[in-house]
Design an enzyme around this catalytic site. Structure first.
Site, short mmCIF file in Angstrom:
data_model
loop_
_atom_site.label_atom_id
_atom_site.label_comp_id
_atom_site.label_asym_id
_atom_site.label_seq_id
_atom_site.Cartn_x
_atom_site.Cartn_y
_atom_site.Cartn_z
N GLU A 1 -6.16 3.16 -2.69
CA GLU A 1 -6.63 3.24 -4.07
C GLU A 1 -5.52 3.72 -5.01
O GLU A 1 -4.42 4.09 -4.58
CB GLU A 1 -7.85 4.17 -4.14
CG GLU A 1 -9.00 3.62 -3.31
CD GLU A 1 -10.30 4.37 -3.47
OE1 GLU A 1 -10.28 5.53 -3.97
OE2 GLU A 1 -11.35 3.81 -3.09
N GLU B 1 -9.28 -5.19 4.05
CA GLU B 1 -9.13 -6.54 4.60
C GLU B 1 -7.84 -7.18 4.10
O GLU B 1 -7.09 -7.78 4.87
CB GLU B 1 -10.32 -7.42 4.19
CG GLU B 1 -11.67 -6.94 4.69
CD GLU B 1 -12.36 -5.99 3.73
OE1 GLU B 1 -11.67 -5.18 3.07
OE2 GLU B 1 -13.60 -6.05 3.65
N1 THU Z 1 -13.23 -1.85 -0.33
C1 THU Z 1 -12.60 -2.43 0.74
O1 THU Z 1 -11.61 -1.89 1.26
N2 THU Z 1 -13.08 -3.62 1.19
C2 THU Z 1 -14.13 -4.29 0.66
O2 THU Z 1 -14.42 -5.40 1.07
C3 THU Z 1 -14.93 -3.66 -0.39
C4 THU Z 1 -14.39 -2.43 -0.98
C5 THU Z 1 -12.69 -0.60 -0.86
C6 THU Z 1 -12.10 -0.70 -2.23
C7 THU Z 1 -12.22 0.71 -2.73
O3 THU Z 1 -11.10 1.44 -2.29
C8 THU Z 1 -13.45 1.25 -2.03
O4 THU Z 1 -13.73 0.35 -0.95
C9 THU Z 1 -14.69 1.34 -2.91
O5 THU Z 1 -14.94 0.14 -3.54
#
Ligand code: THU
Length: 135
Positions: A46, A57
């Protein structure tokens, strides 16, 4: 050496621990195999500028592509959601770019409590847009 599904899940759980998710506190891990059995892991990363967040992913896929692999054979996603969450739309499109036969890819969704749901990529992402459409 080809990993078993359980071993791939274990890799994804370990990858999830490396997530950098101080804003959402929602850690995601991913482990995928490529056509030759190579394994790549990813976790979400993030940013204080929220729109820059990278999903687990896509970080795994980027690792695979950087190592010269462009064909996802299997993919595990680990979240803390119940039921286990599926990849977001941007990640579905990215998976779609790096799978030879979208109809044959099975995706394993798990959560930290051990719940598991298997789903076909085709079910998740029917009628995907691919490079062939540009020709
Ligand atoms: N996130 C993922 O890593 N993969 C997904 O398919 C959906 C969301 C992450 C993005 C962010 O860091 C956190 O989950 C909350 O949305």
């Amino acid at each position: 050496m080809t990993l078993t599904e359980e071993e791939l899940i274990t890799r994804a759980i370990a990858a999830r621990e490396t997530a950098y998710a101080p804003y959402s506190n929602y850690k995601v891990g991913c482990a995928l195999t490529t056509g030759d059995g190579s394994v790549f892991e990813g976790a979400n990363v993030e940013n204080a500028s929220y729109g820059l967040c990278v999903c687990a992913e896509r970080s795994a896929i980027v690792a695979a592509v950087l190592a010269g692999h462009r064909n996802i054979a299997s993919l595990v996603v680990v979240t803390q959601s119940s039921p286990p969450a599926a990849p977001c739309g941007i990640c579905r499109q990215t998976i779609n770019e790096f799978v030879d036969d979208p109809a044959s890819l099975q995706i394993i969704l798990v959560n930290v409590d051990g719940e598991r749901r298997d789903i076909s990529f085709h079910e998740l992402f029917p009628f995907g847009f691919r490079g062939e459409h540009l020709t």
